[in-house]
Write an enzyme that holds these catalytic residues in place. Sequence first.
Site, PDB file in Angstrom:
ATOM      1  N   PHE A   1      41.162  64.558  19.327  1.00 51.29           N
ATOM      2  CA  PHE A   1      40.956  64.200  20.731  1.00 51.29           C
ATOM      3  C   PHE A   1      42.030  63.187  21.152  1.00 51.29           C
ATOM      4  CE2 PHE A   1      38.626  61.328  23.820  1.00 51.29           C
ATOM      5  CZ  PHE A   1      39.065  62.048  24.923  1.00 51.29           C
TER       6      PHE A   1
ATOM      7  N   LEU B   1      36.195  55.868  11.280  1.00 49.82           N
ATOM      8  CA  LEU B   1      37.027  55.378  12.391  1.00 49.82           C
ATOM      9  C   LEU B   1      36.989  56.338  13.580  1.00 49.82           C
ATOM     10  CD1 LEU B   1      38.065  53.572  10.039  1.00 49.82           C
ATOM     11  CD2 LEU B   1      40.348  53.859  10.939  1.00 49.82           C
TER      12      LEU B   1
ATOM     13  N   TYR C   1      20.115  52.635   7.899  1.00 48.04           N
ATOM     14  CA  TYR C   1      20.358  53.457   6.702  1.00 48.04           C
ATOM     15  C   TYR C   1      20.479  52.573   5.457  1.00 48.04           C
ATOM     16  CZ  TYR C   1      20.824  58.189   8.545  1.00 48.04           C
ATOM     17  OH  TYR C   1      20.556  59.417   9.077  1.00 48.04           O
TER      18      TYR C   1
ATOM     19  N   ARG D   1      46.413  51.304  26.951  1.00 50.54           N
ATOM     20  CA  ARG D   1      46.131  49.936  26.495  1.00 50.54           C
ATOM     21  C   ARG D   1      47.284  49.018  26.895  1.00 50.54           C
ATOM     22  NH1 ARG D   1      43.152  50.774  20.622  1.00 50.54           N
ATOM     23  NH2 ARG D   1      44.150  52.809  20.579  1.00 50.54           N
TER      24      ARG D   1
ATOM     25  N   THR E   1      29.609  60.650  19.855  1.00 48.16           N
ATOM     26  CA  THR E   1      30.404  60.387  18.647  1.00 48.16           C
ATOM     27  C   THR E   1      29.856  59.170  17.903  1.00 48.16           C
ATOM     28  OG1 THR E   1      32.383  61.425  19.539  1.00 48.16           O
ATOM     29  CG2 THR E   1      32.728  59.754  17.834  1.00 48.16           C
TER      30      THR E   1
ATOM     31  N   ASN F   1      25.503  61.719  11.339  1.00 46.09           N
ATOM     32  CA  ASN F   1      26.057  62.732  10.427  1.00 46.09           C
ATOM     33  C   ASN F   1      26.867  62.083   9.302  1.00 46.09           C
ATOM     34  OD1 ASN F   1      24.988  64.975  11.728  1.00 46.09           O
ATOM     35  ND2 ASN F   1      26.729  65.128  13.145  1.00 46.09           N
TER      36      ASN F   1
ATOM     37  N   LYS G   1      24.906  59.004   2.455  1.00 40.03           N
ATOM     38  CA  LYS G   1      23.638  58.911   1.716  1.00 40.03           C
ATOM     39  C   LYS G   1      23.561  59.998   0.640  1.00 40.03           C
ATOM     40  CE  LYS G   1      18.719  59.500   2.558  1.00 40.03           C
ATOM     41  NZ  LYS G   1      17.732  59.974   3.540  1.00 40.03           N
TER      42      LYS G   1
ATOM     43  N   TYR H   1      31.064  53.198  25.368  1.00 40.35           N
ATOM     44  CA  TYR H   1      31.737  52.731  24.154  1.00 40.35           C
ATOM     45  C   TYR H   1      30.986  51.553  23.542  1.00 40.35           C
ATOM     46  CZ  TYR H   1      35.662  51.066  21.224  1.00 40.35           C
ATOM     47  OH  TYR H   1      36.469  50.656  20.182  1.00 40.35           O
TER      48      TYR H   1
ATOM     49  N   ASP I   1      34.791  67.884  14.028  1.00 42.18           N
ATOM     50  CA  ASP I   1      34.224  66.914  14.967  1.00 42.18           C
ATOM     51  C   ASP I   1      32.971  66.332  14.319  1.00 42.18           C
ATOM     52  OD1 ASP I   1      32.726  65.796  17.170  1.00 42.18           O
ATOM     53  OD2 ASP I   1      34.143  66.862  18.461  1.00 42.18           O
TER      54      ASP I   1
END
Length: 314
Positions: A35, A72, A158, A185, A91, A98, A104, A144, A57
């Site tokens: 992306f 990341l 978790y 940025r 995400t 995921n 795990k 975000y 993805d």
Amino acid sequence: MSTILVTGGAGFLGSHLCDRLIARGDEVICLDNFFTGRKENIAHLIGHPRFELVRHDIVEPILLEVEQVYNLACPASPKAYQYNPIKTIKTSTVGMVNVLGLAKRCRARILQASTSEVYGDPNVHPQREDYWGHVNPIGPRSCYDEGKRVAETLCMNYHQANGVEVRIIRIFNTYGPRMDPDDGRVISNFIMQALRGEQLTVFGDGRQTRSFCFVSDLIEGMMRMMDQDAEVGPVNIGNPNEFTMLELAEEVLELTGSKSTLKHEPLPGDDPKQRCPDIGKAKRLLDWTPKINLHEGLQKTIAYYRGVVEGTAK
Ligand code: NAD
Ligand code: UDP
């Protein structure tokens, strides 16, 4: 030698991390949906016997066998994460579940790349890890900021409920070569504008502050955090030298030798007024402090962007 998954590995930070892990002798699986990541960032690693690239993805589950995971995957620039805010939050939530599920199942240690944005527009300064933040849950940055906050919560859940070995770092503004020149940025914008002889776009009055960390320092801190056994985190990783955007613009003009002038544009909604990490915890726990100051880091970054402008960047 470990087998290490780097999600978002074709991005700015991910590609530098892949380089460091390969240089250390690890087996690296770089996963990315491209992306905001770019094949150029990892082109030099293609064909390396210990490097593998997977286009995937993280919002979809995946089965891989690894010993460590650096998560990341997530667009990082406001322009990129606001492009499709629902995808951004998926995400950091569905994707995070995921990746934690994978860790795990493999009993892998997982490091989450969290962000200073969890502190929002902070009313405590500098920001320490025990500050809970000041985030607008329905503003333009919330997909975000809130996504990354939920991701931290999921990591802790978790860890506590399933014993997953988690590490959380909160990354403050980081810059350097391979940062997408068009990602909007401030450092990439100012340098590209200066090199092209365009006006530098200062948002608002330019008195808002940020603290900029050079990429090699950041990656060092990230790897030290992953490889220590004492703490889950969160731990701030960033450079505590704080600058206004006006000071940054002046430094870029001086180092590029550009004759560009400044142009003020409206401040985007919810833009934090100040940001500076307290890195006391990283110093104590990781024996880590940033080594590269803004002047030196900008020189290295300007050299990279000159290559971009001239079409010779590697
Ligand atoms: P980047 O946009 O260059 O890299 C992110 C990478 O993740 C890209 O390669 C992108 O294609 C990939 N990606 C995005 N969504 C994905 C998905 N659903 N599945 C698979 N891959 C996906 O940004 P960066 O600056 O390298 O940031 C890396 C991480 O560090 C991000 O999680 C970001 O939130 C965090 N971070 C960065 C900074 C910074 O200043 N650079 C500051 C705080 C936090
Ligand atoms: N900014 C600016 N000009 C630009 C891009 C950004 O003045 O061309 C400002 C922006 O308003 C913010 C700061 O620079 O106050 C850092 O912005 P960036 O998007 O790099 O990161 P973040 O806001 O997520 O820290």
